[in-house]
Design an enzyme around this catalytic site. Structure first.
Site, short mmCIF file in Angstrom:
data_model
loop_
_atom_site.label_atom_id
_atom_site.label_comp_id
_atom_site.label_asym_id
_atom_site.label_seq_id
_atom_site.Cartn_x
_atom_site.Cartn_y
_atom_site.Cartn_z
N LYS A 1 -33.31 50.53 50.67
CA LYS A 1 -32.44 51.25 49.73
C LYS A 1 -31.37 50.30 49.18
O LYS A 1 -31.06 50.34 47.98
CB LYS A 1 -31.78 52.45 50.42
CG LYS A 1 -30.77 53.22 49.55
CD LYS A 1 -31.42 53.98 48.40
CE LYS A 1 -30.40 54.60 47.43
NZ LYS A 1 -29.75 55.81 47.94
N LYS B 1 -19.08 52.11 46.29
CA LYS B 1 -19.45 52.32 47.70
C LYS B 1 -20.76 51.60 48.03
O LYS B 1 -20.86 50.90 49.05
CB LYS B 1 -19.60 53.83 47.95
CG LYS B 1 -20.02 54.19 49.37
CD LYS B 1 -20.91 55.43 49.42
CE LYS B 1 -22.04 55.23 50.40
NZ LYS B 1 -23.13 56.21 50.28
#
Lengths: 290, 290
Positions: A175, A243
């Protein structure tokens, strides 16, 4: 645990988690849910889910517990906090759809296995909110094959693809690799479109012009026009990009991998946020250069 | 000048220029050629082209003169040098397929128009050597519509698409926008694949895994596997990437456009070249991190 009577739980009913949980309800799975902000559970409860008072209660009622949370700290708290999943019994499988640190995923899996007899699969997703609504997300899974096969029937209702990448952490690493390409392309696209504009070329025509060549990408086609037009529609906040980039750099630090392009992308995104663009859509990032 | 008897010239018979010139011969255009290194004209002459002794001689024999040269300096020399095109008569159209500075393209066009009655089209291409061989390049053209329509029949034999972007310089700007995305994606892909490897994930599987998501791009699909495998096959030297990135940054400087991602990409490519990777294939750039 492969038939539809498997008791499932879902923790984290945000933009992604809510439509994902609804898919489990629609497929006939008994579902218990919990969310830090209780009102976000309303739609799932209307669809037949049972509201639990804590993650521990979700765990007590479930064989498979799905998580879809904001960050590493939220996952740790839901797993190991005072009313966490580890207080809800053993023999369960936790499927974590959140995007968190690969290192944390490895540590959480070991703690759950060694001290609580709970199995853990890191299972971050791509496809965004549209993919969650359609049930055709792609899942990058890290963990034991037997555990992944045990949850495959339930996940098939959320995702078109469940890819077993490797051991715990490998799902999160994949990811992050995905996010490296997505986030850096976003950041680069802004300066490219601005260069076109400053050179007297209409930037709104650039995504189509570049569509058939080596420069083409999903980000260019899906977001290039919107960025060129300064489209204000909110599909994902720039703070989320920040983030993910911070997670990527933490992974670089932990594995000793230099990430110069990600480093620059992180700092210019932070600059854009410092300039007040944090709650705008990621496509609005180009306003940093306006 | 729209029929096949238009006299054409071709200057710069390198990896791209040679197959492009052969398409004109095959289509029945009378063709006169010149190249700084004479032996590179051999294949075109075998195909029926006439060898000229200088760019001026090419111009004398031609109505349309195609250029496909290495850099801005080479184009300037072929146009305005002692034996340059401007010594070969007026009323011609120069089509420059080289990738050069947009600012230089604008200046060259003005000098040719004002002092030599020669029209200039900046016409950089994408599609690489395979596109040149197949005759399906894409051309980004900057210049006057009437000039572009005049050369369209001849260019149709080289390119599947001839896109008129805008005035002189707009073709080069669009090519630079293309190269911004291509080169930064290359550089980012190397650190992404290395992060996967250092995290224990097989990097050769990453391009396929990321194929269907937001992270997908032409560069990832065409070069990701080769980069992960450290494939030594030479398709384009890293020094060419450096040249394009330097051009991009010059355009940023000239237009007052901050290009932080291109800046980082330029410097790490320069570092890779300083480490001895300049004559390797661009895919070998990942060796900087090995």
């Amino acid at each position: 645990m492969s038939d539809k009577r498997t008791a499932t739980g879902f923790i984290g009913l945000g933009l992604m988690g809510e439509p994902m949980s609804l898919k489990l309800c629609a497929a006939g799975y008994p579902l218990t849910v919990w969310n830090r902000t209780r009102k976000k559970t309303a739609t799932a409860i209307e669809a037949g889910a049972i509201l639990a008072e804590s993650p521990a209660e979700v765990a007590k009622a479930s064989d498979i517990i799905f998580l879809c949370l904001t960050d590493t700290e939220a996952v740790e708290d839901v797993l190991f906090g005072r009313h966490g999943i580890t207080n809800g019994g053993s023999g369960k499988i936790v499927v974590d759809h959140s995007t968190i640190s690969p290192k944390a995923a490895i540590e959480f899996a070991a703690r759950l296995r060694d001290h609580h007899d709970i199995r853990f699969i890191d299972a971050p997703v791509t496809g965004g909110v549209p993919g969650a609504i359609k049930g055709n997300l792609t899942v990058f899974a890290g963990g034991e094959s037997s555990d992944i096969e045990a949850v495959r029937p339930a996940i098939s209702h959320l995702a078109g693809k469940l890819l077993h990448i490797g051991a715990n952490g490998a799902g999160q690493t994949t990811k992050l690799c995905n996010q490296v390409m997505v986030m850096t392309t976003f950041v680069t696209m802004a300066e490219m479109l601005k260069l076109a504009e400053n050179s007297g070329v209409d930037s709104t025509q650039i995504p189509e012009i570049l569509a058939e060549g080596f420069a083409n990408s999903q980000v260019l086609q899906l977001f290039g026009q919107r960025m060129a037009r300064r489209d204000p529609e909110l599909t994902g906040r720039l703070t989320i990009a920040q983030k993910d980039l911070d997670l990527i750099r933490a992974a670089g630090r932990e594995t000793g991998t230099p990430l110069p392009m990600c480093g620059t992308a992180t700092e210019v995104v932070r600059l854009a946020i410092a300039r007040g663009l944090g709650d705008r859509d990621v496509s609005q990032f180009i306003r940093l250069y306006d």
